[in-house]
Design a protein around this motif. Structure first.
Motif, short mmCIF file in Angstrom:
data_model
loop_
_atom_site.label_atom_id
_atom_site.label_comp_id
_atom_site.label_asym_id
_atom_site.label_seq_id
_atom_site.Cartn_x
_atom_site.Cartn_y
_atom_site.Cartn_z
N TYR A 1 67.13 42.68 -0.11
CA TYR A 1 67.70 43.46 -1.21
C TYR A 1 68.35 42.53 -2.23
CZ TYR A 1 67.05 47.55 1.77
OH TYR A 1 66.51 48.53 2.55
N ARG B 1 73.10 46.39 -3.16
CA ARG B 1 73.21 47.83 -2.92
C ARG B 1 72.52 48.64 -4.01
NH1 ARG B 1 78.91 49.46 -0.17
NH2 ARG B 1 78.77 47.96 1.53
N GLY C 1 69.04 49.01 -3.03
CA GLY C 1 68.95 50.02 -1.98
C GLY C 1 68.99 51.42 -2.54
N TYR C 2 69.92 51.66 -3.47
CA TYR C 2 70.02 52.99 -4.08
C TYR C 2 68.75 53.33 -4.85
CZ TYR C 2 75.06 52.62 -3.15
OH TYR C 2 76.28 52.47 -2.55
N LEU D 1 65.66 52.16 -4.35
CA LEU D 1 64.57 52.42 -3.42
C LEU D 1 64.74 53.76 -2.72
CD1 LEU D 1 64.07 48.89 -1.84
CD2 LEU D 1 62.64 50.02 -3.57
N HIS D 2 65.97 54.12 -2.40
CA HIS D 2 66.24 55.40 -1.75
C HIS D 2 65.89 56.57 -2.68
CE1 HIS D 2 68.13 58.22 0.97
NE2 HIS D 2 68.78 58.74 -0.06
N SER D 3 65.98 56.34 -3.98
CA SER D 3 65.73 57.40 -4.96
C SER D 3 64.26 57.54 -5.34
CB SER D 3 66.54 57.11 -6.23
OG SER D 3 67.91 57.12 -5.94
N TRP E 1 58.19 49.58 -1.03
CA TRP E 1 59.58 49.63 -0.55
C TRP E 1 59.72 49.05 0.85
CZ3 TRP E 1 60.24 52.06 4.01
CH2 TRP E 1 59.22 52.92 4.41
N SER F 1 66.94 48.10 7.38
CA SER F 1 68.26 48.67 7.17
C SER F 1 68.40 50.12 7.62
CB SER F 1 68.65 48.56 5.69
OG SER F 1 68.83 47.20 5.35
N PHE F 2 67.30 50.80 7.83
CA PHE F 2 67.40 52.18 8.32
C PHE F 2 67.96 52.17 9.74
CE2 PHE F 2 63.79 52.67 5.28
CZ PHE F 2 64.39 53.61 4.45
N ALA G 1 62.39 56.79 9.59
CA ALA G 1 62.23 55.83 8.49
C ALA G 1 62.13 54.40 9.03
CB ALA G 1 63.38 55.96 7.50
N GLN H 1 58.85 52.05 8.56
CA GLN H 1 58.90 50.75 7.91
C GLN H 1 58.40 49.65 8.83
OE1 GLN H 1 62.72 49.63 6.28
NE2 GLN H 1 61.82 47.96 5.09
#
Length: 86
Positions: A3, A17, A20-21, A23-25, A34, A45-46, A52, A56
């Motif tokens: 990241y 972070r 991360g936000y 990719l999460h979106s 991703w 990180s999951f 998830a 991954q």
């Protein structure tokens, strides 16, 4: 890539972070790889055992990434080599 590496290469050093936000979106069928972004310890990180996390790991393994327990060797499979890291 980690990241932090993606953040630095995108012009946002120290903002792991934020990556991360972002990719999460992503929408469910986004064509962004991703699965290739992991944390700086070489781990997914999951939460371990989550769907998830399993997805991954399956995608990375399908791309030839080898896990040692829950960790990958960033020197071998990392996007940026140590000499380019800041």
């Amino acid at each position: 890539a980690t990241y932090g590496q993606v953040a630095s290469e995108s012009g946002f050093p120290g903002q792991a972070r934020l990556v991360g936000y972002a990719l999460h979106s992503l929408p469910p069928h986004a064509e962004v790889p991703w699965q290739r972004v992991i944390n700086s310890q070489g781990r997914i990180s999951f939460p371990r055992g989550s769907s998830a996390h399993r997805r991954q790991r399956r995608l990375l393994s399908g791309e030839g990434v080898i896990f040692h327990g829950d960790t990958i060797d960033l020197e071998r499979f990392g996007w940026l080599k140590t000499s380019r890291r800041q």
